[in-house]
Motif scaffolding. Structure first.
Motif, PDB file in Angstrom:
ATOM      1  N   LEU A 184       0.842  -1.199   0.000  1.00 41.26           N
ATOM      2  CA  LEU A 184       0.000   0.000   0.000  1.00 41.26           C
ATOM      3  C   LEU A 184       0.882   1.256   0.000  1.00 41.26           C
ATOM      4  O   LEU A 184       1.665   1.482   0.930  1.00 41.26           O
ATOM      5  CB  LEU A 184      -0.921  -0.009   1.229  1.00 41.26           C
ATOM      6  N   SER A 187       2.183   3.911   2.936  1.00 43.45           N
ATOM      7  CA  SER A 187       1.732   3.455   4.244  1.00 43.45           C
ATOM      8  C   SER A 187       2.936   3.287   5.168  1.00 43.45           C
ATOM      9  O   SER A 187       3.992   2.829   4.738  1.00 43.45           O
ATOM     10  CB  SER A 187       1.012   2.114   4.095  1.00 43.45           C
ATOM     11  N   GLN A 191       1.130  -3.189   4.514  1.00 45.00           N
ATOM     12  CA  GLN A 191      -0.167  -3.785   4.221  1.00 45.00           C
ATOM     13  C   GLN A 191      -0.395  -3.823   2.721  1.00 45.00           C
ATOM     14  O   GLN A 191       0.074  -2.958   1.984  1.00 45.00           O
ATOM     15  CB  GLN A 191      -1.301  -3.049   4.943  1.00 45.00           C
ATOM     16  N   ASP A 193      -2.348  -3.582  -0.776  1.00 50.86           N
ATOM     17  CA  ASP A 193      -3.419  -2.822  -1.405  1.00 50.86           C
ATOM     18  C   ASP A 193      -4.003  -3.725  -2.497  1.00 50.86           C
ATOM     19  O   ASP A 193      -3.398  -3.901  -3.553  1.00 50.86           O
ATOM     20  CB  ASP A 193      -2.827  -1.545  -2.021  1.00 50.86           C
ATOM     21  N   ASN A 195      -6.200  -3.356  -4.582  1.00 48.29           N
ATOM     22  CA  ASN A 195      -6.572  -2.714  -5.854  1.00 48.29           C
ATOM     23  C   ASN A 195      -5.387  -2.146  -6.621  1.00 48.29           C
ATOM     24  O   ASN A 195      -5.542  -1.516  -7.659  1.00 48.29           O
ATOM     25  CB  ASN A 195      -7.554  -1.561  -5.589  1.00 48.29           C
ATOM     26  N   LYS A 196      -4.202  -2.344  -6.083  1.00 46.87           N
ATOM     27  CA  LYS A 196      -3.037  -1.692  -6.700  1.00 46.87           C
ATOM     28  C   LYS A 196      -2.599  -2.415  -7.965  1.00 46.87           C
ATOM     29  O   LYS A 196      -2.590  -3.649  -8.025  1.00 46.87           O
ATOM     30  CB  LYS A 196      -1.887  -1.679  -5.694  1.00 46.87           C
TER      31      LYS A 196
END
Ligand SMILES: C[S@@+](CC[C@H](N)C(=O)[O-])C[C@H]1O[C@@H](n2cnc3c(N)ncnc32)[C@H](O)[C@@H]1O
Length: 420
Positions: A184, A187, A191, A193, A195-196
């Protein structure tokens, strides 16, 4: 010019912001931004620290940063023709710091980049994903993993071992590891992501190298002053720091950043450790520590004991982490005192935090530690960090939050100056 309080019992509440430490007079050089780094301080702090030292009639031949991070002080020492010694417990930090403290020949950089790109394009890309360590598989899609594997191999093939150029390209490699993964973005807690869309490896690498080349071209020359940057704990027994005139540093915060976790992709890819969690050990401010709280807390100084006893009512494990942090910082104050030449100066940039309504007054604790370590004079002033913070609170995952029972981060920090 410099607004400071000098007193054994500072009232930190009344120390006011001094514009002098807020902004720099010149634009920060691009070299300072070649690699993302959490809690990096602005380069002008080093320039201002030097000006402060000169104004105090201190002749500065040598300086150090005992928590050198990505090498902000290291690079500025080079620019100012001052011998430098720095250490950081994290090998990713020292890789960046070393890469930053060099001047490279632009033609050679281009030559290496062209050879690396050509060999990479030639492929074929091996499918090594199935044999990848689970910890890396977690963060990478198959294509990106295979491409990174090949890219690293090609960098190591073309750049001579132990050369500055290998450092340059490994540093570039390190800085694309997050954008090519599902980490993410921005961040401060690791963690995924979901949707990345991870970046294409070679496109990211070429762009990264180009921006580092622009940064290199911006520097006319670097002095040949000596620069030694070592990996290890400042509190360990393995390092032998030299005596210096000036120390400029910013200590880690307590439990805010787990540096070992944040640098895990670089650590694993660059083979600094088989398990990145090994690098948590000895890291000041980490949540992970083994020590005997019942025995050790008695060594806390007055400020430390007061804060920890308030925290104990709110959150036991936090109180333990803060205790360990304070004890480590007390030891840091002693070591720093031993390292400075006569009349030498140490400058710390240090911020406070608040947890569940308990103010964790790192600056006050450190100022008491400096006096106990034998500093004759300790001064304190304050600077603004940023005008942009919308809410000072962070949730457990480190994200901004409007919940005032969480961890509070201040938009100001202290400059503590100790003189022998
Ligand atoms: C606030 S950062 C320093 C940032 C630095 N001023 C810069 O501009 O990049 C604190 C650093 O302390 C390092 N650190 C933590 N524990 C350490 C220890 N025991 N010895 C040396 N360095 C340590 C962390 O790895 C981190 O890089």
């Amino acid at each position: 010019m410099i607004n400071v309080q000098n007193n054994r019992k500072f009232d930190f509440e009344t120390v006011s912001v001094d514009e002098f430490w807020n902004t720099g007079e010149e634009k920060e050089l691009k070299m300072h931004r070649i690699h993302a780094y959490p809690a990096k301080f602005p380069a002008f702090i080093t320039t201002k620290a030097l000006n402060y030292a000169y104004a105090q009639s201190l002749h500065v031949d040598s300086m150090a940063d005992i928590f050198c991070g990505c090498g902000t002080t290291a690079f500025e020492a080079k620019r100012n023709k001052i011998n430098f010694w720095g250490c950081d417990i994290n090998p990713v930090a020292t890789l960046i710091a070393k890469a930053k403290s060099k001047k490279y020949q632009p033609r050679r950089l281009l030559n290496y980049l062209n050879r690396i790109s050509a060999r990479f394009a030639y492929g074929p890309v091996e499918n090594v994903y199935s044999a990848a360590p689970e910890r890396l598989k977690y963060w990478y899609k198959e294509k990106q993993y295979n491409d990174l594997f090949l890219l690293k191999k090609v960098i190591l093939h073309f750049t001579p071992p132990s050369s500055d150029y290998r450092l340059f390209f490994l540093c570039a490699f390190s800085n694309i590891l997050k954008s090519t993964s599902v980490w993410l973005t921005k961040s401060i807690k690791p963690q995924v992501d979901p949707n990345k869309k991870p970046r294409d490896v070679m496109a990211a690498f070429r762009e990264q190298c180009r921006s580092m080349m622009v940064a290199n071209a911006e520097i006319d020359s670097l002095s040949d002053s000596e620069s030694e940057i070592v990996t290890g704990s400042f509190l360990g027994t393995a390092l032998s720091p030299p005596a210096v005139d000036l120390i400029v540093t910013s200590p880690p915060y307590v439990t805010s950043y787990e540096y070992a976790d944040l640098h895990q992709l670089s650590t694993l890819w660059l083979d600094f450790a088989l398990d990145y969690r090994e690098l948590r050990e000895g890291s000041i401010g980490s949540r992970h520590h083994a020590y005997n709280f019942n025995r050790e807390w008695k060594r806390l100084n007055h400020t430390g004991a007061r804060i920890v006893s308030r925290l104990l009512d709110q959150h036991k494990s936090k109180a333990r982490s803060v205790t360990k942090y304070f004890l480590d910082m007390q030891q840091v104050a002693h070591r720093v005192h031993g390292m400075l030449n006569d009349r030498g100066i140490v400058l710390f940039v240090i911020g406070n935090t608040e947890y569940k309504g308990v103010r964790i007054d790192n600056a006050k604790h450190l100022s008491e530690s400096l006096f106990s370590a034998g500093f004759n004079c300790v001064q304190a002033t304050k600077r603004k960090i940023s005008k942009k913070i919308l809410t000072p609170y962070r949730d457990e995952r480190g994200k901004f939050s409007s919940d005032s029972s969480g961890r509070k981060v201040y938009s100001e920090e202290f400059i503590l100056i100790g003189r022998k």
